[in-house]
Design a protein around this motif. Structure first.
Motif, PDB file in Angstrom:
ATOM      1  N   THR A  48     -10.959  -8.297  -3.225  1.00 15.90           N
ATOM      2  CA  THR A  48      -9.540  -7.982  -2.879  1.00 15.90           C
ATOM      3  C   THR A  48      -8.775  -9.057  -1.960  1.00 15.90           C
ATOM      4  O   THR A  48      -9.423  -9.163  -0.664  1.00 15.90           O
ATOM      5  N   ARG A  82     -13.451   1.378  -6.684  1.00 21.54           N
ATOM      6  CA  ARG A  82     -13.310   2.201  -5.715  1.00 21.54           C
ATOM      7  C   ARG A  82     -13.619   1.203  -4.386  1.00 21.54           C
ATOM      8  O   ARG A  82     -12.897   1.648  -3.408  1.00 21.54           O
ATOM      9  N   GLN A 113     -10.735  -0.879  -3.604  1.00 19.76           N
ATOM     10  CA  GLN A 113      -9.650  -0.040  -3.186  1.00 19.76           C
ATOM     11  C   GLN A 113      -9.868   0.107  -1.542  1.00 19.76           C
ATOM     12  O   GLN A 113      -8.886   0.148  -0.838  1.00 19.76           O
ATOM     13  N   LEU A 116      -3.182   3.810  -6.725  1.00 17.67           N
ATOM     14  CA  LEU A 116      -4.483   3.350  -6.776  1.00 17.67           C
ATOM     15  C   LEU A 116      -4.648   2.181  -7.648  1.00 17.67           C
ATOM     16  O   LEU A 116      -3.920   1.823  -8.698  1.00 17.67           O
ATOM     17  N   LEU A 117      -5.290   1.034  -6.950  1.00 19.59           N
ATOM     18  CA  LEU A 117      -5.427  -0.148  -7.732  1.00 19.59           C
ATOM     19  C   LEU A 117      -6.188  -0.037  -8.975  1.00 19.59           C
ATOM     20  O   LEU A 117      -7.017   0.959  -9.385  1.00 19.59           O
ATOM     21  N   TRP A 164       0.673  -1.327   0.078  1.00 19.49           N
ATOM     22  CA  TRP A 164      -0.087  -0.033  -0.076  1.00 19.49           C
ATOM     23  C   TRP A 164       0.870   1.252  -0.272  1.00 19.49           C
ATOM     24  O   TRP A 164       1.648   1.480   0.868  1.00 19.49           O
TER      25      TRP A 164
END
Length: 189
Positions: free
Chosen positions: A57, A106, A109, A37-38, A32
């Motif tokens: 995830t 999102r 994320q 951002l993923l 992280w």
């Protein structure tokens, strides 16, 4: 002495069993970072046969260094180097839709962000223990375990209250709240 061996064995066995071949490949792990951002390209795993999730995830809060040396008195050797990382596992994270939405990404994320929030909480606690000159492995492990369980519970609550990201307004409220908490713990990034 039995106490020492029990915790040491649990820690070592847990680390070894959790470490698959792809986890050892750093290209399949994302640590992280504020500025990353993923993307949907990061989700490289395949959903299982009985998995009905739109995406998932896979993350872990990893104690580093991974191979901690603990002496016979339960003291961590090199305790000052002990920390944690929030890690995303590309090969275990998947997307199972043909139309991947920005809102779903999102949502995923934020699962990773929640992992980082708890990594910061663990780092903060480890910092307190180090400041108190504490080196007992069992104490660090206990604190890690409590916060890891809290993280898992918050992840489940997040999915339940947002209906796995389908409730966009509620998801945005979670996003703002987690972002605020991350900012409050910014010094433990």
């Amino acid at each position: 002495m039995k106490y020492f061996h029990l915790f040491f064995c649990i820690f070592i066995v847990g680390s070894i069993s959790a470490q698959s071949a792809e986890e050892k490949d750093n290209k399949s792990i994302i640590i992280w970072k504020t500025d990353y951002l993923l993307t949907w390209g990061d989700f490289q795993g395949e959903p299982g046969k009985n998995v009905y999730a739109r995406a998932q995830t896979s993350y872990k809060i990893e104690i580093v260094p991974r191979n901690v040396l603990v002496d016979s008195e339960d003291n961590i050797q090199g305790v000052e180097k002990l920390t944690v990382e929030a890690q995303f596992y590309k090969k275990k994270s998947f997307k199972a839709l043909s139309n991947y939405t920005a809102s779903l990404l999102r949502h995923e994320q934020l699962h990773f962000d929640i992992a980082e929030l708890y990594a910061r909480k663990i780092r903060a606690r480890f910092t307190e223990l180090k400041a108190a000159k504490e080196a007992k492995f069992s104490l660090y492990w206990e604190n890690y375990s409590v916060l890891w369980k809290e993280c898992r519970a918050l992840q489940k609550e997040y999915d339940a209250t947002t209906n796995h990201g389908r409730e966009l307004y509620i998801n945005k409220k979670w996003d703002a709240a987690i972002k605020q908490e991350l900012e409050l713990l910014a010094k433990f990034e």
